[in-house]
Design a protein around this motif. Structure first.
Motif, mmCIF file in Angstrom:
data_model
loop_
_atom_site.group_PDB
_atom_site.id
_atom_site.type_symbol
_atom_site.label_atom_id
_atom_site.label_comp_id
_atom_site.label_asym_id
_atom_site.label_seq_id
_atom_site.Cartn_x
_atom_site.Cartn_y
_atom_site.Cartn_z
ATOM 1 N N ARG A 87 13.432 2.912 -1.989
ATOM 2 C CA ARG A 87 12.559 2.968 -0.813
ATOM 3 C C ARG A 87 12.608 4.360 -0.220
ATOM 4 O O ARG A 87 13.652 5.006 -0.229
ATOM 5 C CB ARG A 87 13.033 1.990 0.282
ATOM 6 C CG ARG A 87 12.566 0.578 0.116
ATOM 7 C CD ARG A 87 13.229 -0.323 1.130
ATOM 8 N NE ARG A 87 12.683 -0.200 2.472
ATOM 9 C CZ ARG A 87 11.536 -0.721 2.899
ATOM 10 N NH1 ARG A 87 10.763 -1.380 2.054
ATOM 11 N NH2 ARG A 87 11.140 -0.590 4.152
ATOM 12 N N VAL A 99 6.540 -4.783 5.438
ATOM 13 C CA VAL A 99 7.839 -4.123 5.648
ATOM 14 C C VAL A 99 8.486 -3.849 4.288
ATOM 15 O O VAL A 99 8.832 -2.739 3.958
ATOM 16 C CB VAL A 99 8.761 -4.980 6.539
ATOM 17 C CG1 VAL A 99 10.120 -4.304 6.690
ATOM 18 C CG2 VAL A 99 8.104 -5.240 7.880
ATOM 19 N N ARG A 100 8.617 -4.889 3.501
ATOM 20 C CA ARG A 100 9.141 -4.726 2.140
ATOM 21 C C ARG A 100 8.830 -6.001 1.367
ATOM 22 O O ARG A 100 8.562 -7.058 1.956
ATOM 23 C CB ARG A 100 10.642 -4.455 2.144
ATOM 24 C CG ARG A 100 11.497 -5.639 2.529
ATOM 25 C CD ARG A 100 12.977 -5.261 2.548
ATOM 26 N NE ARG A 100 13.290 -4.425 3.693
ATOM 27 C CZ ARG A 100 14.173 -3.412 3.663
ATOM 28 N NH1 ARG A 100 14.818 -3.130 2.549
ATOM 29 N NH2 ARG A 100 14.419 -2.698 4.748
ATOM 30 N N SER A 101 8.895 -5.905 0.073
ATOM 31 C CA SER A 101 8.644 -7.093 -0.740
ATOM 32 C C SER A 101 9.258 -6.895 -2.118
ATOM 33 O O SER A 101 9.533 -5.772 -2.524
ATOM 34 C CB SER A 101 7.146 -7.355 -0.884
ATOM 35 O OG SER A 101 6.552 -6.357 -1.688
ATOM 36 N N ARG A 140 6.529 -6.395 -10.729
ATOM 37 C CA ARG A 140 5.751 -5.562 -9.796
ATOM 38 C C ARG A 140 4.825 -6.479 -9.007
ATOM 39 O O ARG A 140 4.011 -7.204 -9.596
ATOM 40 C CB ARG A 140 4.927 -4.535 -10.570
ATOM 41 C CG ARG A 140 5.776 -3.425 -11.161
ATOM 42 C CD ARG A 140 5.157 -2.906 -12.431
ATOM 43 N NE ARG A 140 5.166 -3.926 -13.472
ATOM 44 C CZ ARG A 140 4.810 -3.719 -14.729
ATOM 45 N NH1 ARG A 140 4.374 -2.553 -15.108
ATOM 46 N NH2 ARG A 140 4.866 -4.698 -15.610
ATOM 47 N N SER A 170 8.489 4.007 6.051
ATOM 48 C CA SER A 170 9.185 3.139 5.104
ATOM 49 C C SER A 170 8.221 2.536 4.097
ATOM 50 O O SER A 170 7.273 1.852 4.487
ATOM 51 C CB SER A 170 9.897 2.003 5.850
ATOM 52 O OG SER A 170 10.971 2.515 6.595
ATOM 53 N N ILE A 171 8.447 2.799 2.825
ATOM 54 C CA ILE A 171 7.682 2.130 1.773
ATOM 55 C C ILE A 171 8.561 1.901 0.542
ATOM 56 O O ILE A 171 9.453 2.676 0.237
ATOM 57 C CB ILE A 171 6.443 2.930 1.296
ATOM 58 C CG1 ILE A 171 6.763 4.415 1.116
ATOM 59 C CG2 ILE A 171 5.261 2.742 2.206
ATOM 60 C CD1 ILE A 171 5.643 5.179 0.408
ATOM 61 N N ASP A 172 8.251 0.803 -0.147
ATOM 62 C CA ASP A 172 8.881 0.538 -1.439
ATOM 63 C C ASP A 172 8.332 1.514 -2.473
ATOM 64 O O ASP A 172 7.129 1.778 -2.517
ATOM 65 C CB ASP A 172 8.553 -0.897 -1.901
ATOM 66 C CG ASP A 172 9.230 -1.958 -1.052
ATOM 67 O OD1 ASP A 172 10.344 -1.704 -0.553
ATOM 68 O OD2 ASP A 172 8.649 -3.051 -0.882
#
Lengths: 530, 530
Positions: B100, A95-97, A110, B106-108
């Motif tokens: 994002r 999902v996100r990090s 990173r 959805s991506i970083d």
């Protein structure tokens, strides 16, 4: 043997169609027009990459890719479009990090969650300890020292010195060097270690037991590139501790600071999801039915799954787009081949060629069990090469040629005949119409690492193309920059044209491609080794 | 003229010390021992990079670097350690940031705030519009179309094909090619445009007026690298709208999706701080006092400030570490040079060589005003080259040689004599002890872009070394991977030894280095051009 030697002796002899039918050059003119002037290959590649994105086996993105590609095949009028399942394991998606160093100063790092590791509990932070571990024997050294820590499990090395060009094409000399036969390396697969859990599982258990709160590893490339590869995907084996990969520059900075009095602290956040609704993965198959040769078929394939540090563009939306474009071209031309032409988009390639293996096992040949309940309960790929004899299935003879694409977006420069000296002269004839496009080399080398391998392992003539390397190996393979930008449109168009031509020729040839003998257990390389 | 020509004619003649004193090779043996066997250069580099990090002019990190380097000089026993201020503008630092894409998936993304742009108001999001603008003439095209949008201001190009090695060293042939005189390019600086606000300021005003909520630009390199450079640092000119740089791969993906029906949305978060406590920036200076030549001195310098996408390692902690190490070596040896040896760590280099310009203006020479109140109120660097005549200050004759290091961490292969045919043969003699270390080329080329330039501009003999290029230009210069990893320890040790040797030789030579004539206004390249 004699006939094959004769065939390879001179072009004059090869031009006489003994085993194979010469390519239909009028049809190939049609393929060239369709493939170069009306190409859809970059639109296909763009949808798979920009729109769908990275396609980890059994992730929602991969499910979307399965549906979308199947629908494309249907929209283009292909027949018998289907999804063939095989047991894989858990789906997983990011999902996100984020990652930050918070002491001795604060900076964003990173990082990417390692595939199939769990989420952190929100933002977690801890002191780091550099504790390189590569085998269980390393555990003793760190026992009692990891509680509450974020464990840096890779031994840091120093930065790289990239003295070769990142992007290149094969020179004529390099291609000429590939035509020499290469004696197969005599690696003997061993059953050793198969009874044990993987090191990743044992490391997870050790770190958990020691009270570590998370682990990080170093990217194997520098330049800020990330990968996020991980292999603990089976139900019941996914890890309990969060694990992230850090950019090499960020990892090494932490490691250096940890050697000083700076007491670096790390903050990690990884929000991921597991997807257990369906543990099966699916290969997508579609046909242009044959008209004259019963169940015989030729097949082209590429793996649809990818890693997720970026959009899986050159590995392997490029190959998928080429295979799909060949299907579109041939269907658009209304070809009616003697043999069925099948298009396969494999799943689970990145975790061990699992989709193509499942196809081989279900349709072509299986292998005898080991008659060891523990080992025979392991997934197929773990013991495949150690089980003898190969047991052909009824469909074994039907697949007369398989062509695989999985080496980036470089144009086709020829084909690896995989040591098959009988097939090599036929490929030379089949590729002749594409010589002016640079696709004329017939290599006698074997090639590994992708979906033709398990076909070769049961005596099916499965081949991998030679493609220009470009920057596939140097910076794109599995990395955070494997996005659409790095796909080369001209190369992909050429590859689709060559593939479509070869498929049509193979589907219409009088004789199927010559096969290697059915593999049987090899003698040991050194019968007197201890 | 004749004497210089004679000097360069043969090594035999050069060996006769006419203008210069031959290097003291016994002292150089001591330098070699200290620099190779007792080096501190990598510890210095590590503190500047790992510990302090990126050092944007007037940021807290740069303040820390100013203090730390001054204290190091003091700890090593240098004299007259001081910070000399000049008016710069606002400090700025990044606390954290993220980006994002939230639609169509959805991506970083990889992003960095552009230097001196303000924070976003928490997390902001909006639809994107690709509106490339490079001059105010482009504004009309987008008027009325940007309200509520995140504006993508760069025209996207396609991915790169890096066909040259990223990392390399000069070959003998390449070095030999540098010894030919290069006729100076006859660029005539113009006063045009100086009355207008910069394009960055005008773009900010336009976007604000149009109701855009933020802007993003594309990294000028692909491979996921970021820079974050920006130049609107003066008090009263810092922008009102947040701006971020996106990795080229991420930017291009958004731009492609914006050409489809995908309606990409972007989410940005940029938390930055401005630092206005002190608008002055400070050069750090330290001396080893001379014993015999009055106010005369030789000087070595490197800029201490950097961009902040990473730790400013090869640009230019490497150069600073070499200059500081040369100071440490010479001080440790207890040298008592005839002339003072001065070490300078410049500030504001990345914004236009501002620190070294301030030193030139304060100590060496100034230039006549334009007698135009508006233009004369501009910062010095904007009009420096257009103001005639050069007006030497009393200290002009005292600085007999300046050596600059600012081309990464590659070892010294020689020196650019900057077109000075009288200095060239002297450099050949001075570098002779270092020939076996690869540092023997005396180029007649000029070099630009760093802190010797403004000294050259007023007739001071300021020189830049030739260094092996390594991967400085290809991937490190100003990028997100310019960290300690990519500094080469052996190269830095060599550079410190060569620099220390050259400084000592120049400080003790009987005669100062020959100067070029004091620059006066050049004739136009084409007197009849319209």
């Amino acid at each position: 043997m004699r006939l094959a030697a004769l065939l390879s002796a001179t072009a004059l002899v090869i031009a006489t169609p003994v085993l194979a039918q010469a390519p239909d050059r009028v049809a190939i003119n049609g393929i060239i027009d369709q493939g170069f002037n009306h190409s859809e290959v970059m639109n296909t590649a763009a949808w798979l990459t920009d729109r769908i994105g990275g396609r980890l086996t059994n992730s929602p993105q991969m499910r979307e890719a399965e549906s979308w590609t199947a629908q494309q095949f249907r929209d283009w009028g292909l027949s018998n479009v289907r999804a063939e399942g095989f047991e894989f394991g858990r789906g997983w998606s990011i999902v996100r990090s984020s990652a930050r160093m918070t002491a001795p100063r604060s900076i964003d790092l990173r990082a990417i969650p390692v595939a199939w590791t769990p989420s952190t509990d929100g933002v977690i932070s801890g002191d780091v300890v550099v504790a390189p571990m590569t085998t269980p024997a390393d555990f003793d050294k760190w026992r009692g020292k990891l509680a509450g820590k974020i464990v840096m499990i890779t031994k840091p090395d120093t930065g790289s010195e990239p003295t070769e060009p990142a992007f290149r094409r094969w020179t004529d000399d390099e291609l000429a060097g590939r035509t020499a036969f290469v004696q197969p390396a005599h690696a003997e697969p061993s059953l050793g270690g198969l009874r044990e859990a993987s090191f990743a599982e044992r490391l997870d258990a050790f770190l958990k037991e020691e009270g570590a709160i998370a682990w990080v590893k170093m990217s194997q490339r520098d330049g800020g590139l990330l990968h996020g590869t991980g292999y603990t995907y089976r139900v019941g084996t996914t890890p309990t501790l969060p694990g992230m990969e850090l950019a090499a520059e960020d990892y090494r900075r932490l490691a250096r600071l940890a050697k000083t009095d700076a007491s670096p602290r790390l903050e990690l956040m990884s929000e991921v999801r597991f997807h257990d609704e369906d543990v099966n993965a699916y290969n997508i198959l579609a046909d242009i039915p044959g008209t004259a040769r019963g169940g015989e078929y030729v097949m082209a394939g590429a793996h649809l799954d990818s890693w997720v540090a970026s959009d899986g563009a050159v590995d392997n939306a490029a190959g998928v787009a080429v295979v799909m474009e060949a299907a579109r071209i041939l269907k658009e031309m209304g070809v009616r081949p003697k043999r069925t032409i099948r298009f396969a988009l494999w799943n689970g390639e990145e975790q061990g060629l699992l989709g193509s293996l499942a196809y081989v096992d279900q349709h072509l040949a299986t292998r005898a069990p080991l008659n060891d309940p523990e080992l025979d309960s392991l997934p197929n790929g773990r013991t495949w090469r150690q089980r003898w004899p190969v047991q052909p299935r009824p469909g074994h003879a039907d697949l007369v040629a398989y062509f695989n694409i999985d080496n980036g977006s470089g144009k086709i420069r020829g084909i690896n005949a995989e040591g098959n000296v009988a097939a090599a002269p036929i490929f030379e004839e089949w590729l002749a119409p594409f010589a002016s496009m640079g696709a004329s080399t017939v290599s006698l080398r074997t090639s590994g690492g992708t979906d033709h391998v398990y076909m070769q392992s049961v005596g099916i003539p499965g081949y991998q193309f030679i493609q220009d390397p470009l920057d596939y190996g140097s910076r794109l393979h599995h990395t955070s920059i494997d996005s659409y930008d790095h796909i080369k449109p001209e190369d992909l168009r050429q590859a689709a044209v060559v593939l479509a031509g070869l498929l049509l020729t193979a589907a219409n040839s009088d004789e199927p491609l010559p096969r290697m003998p059915l593999p049987t257990q090899p003698t040991p390389s050194d019968p007197f080794a201890y």
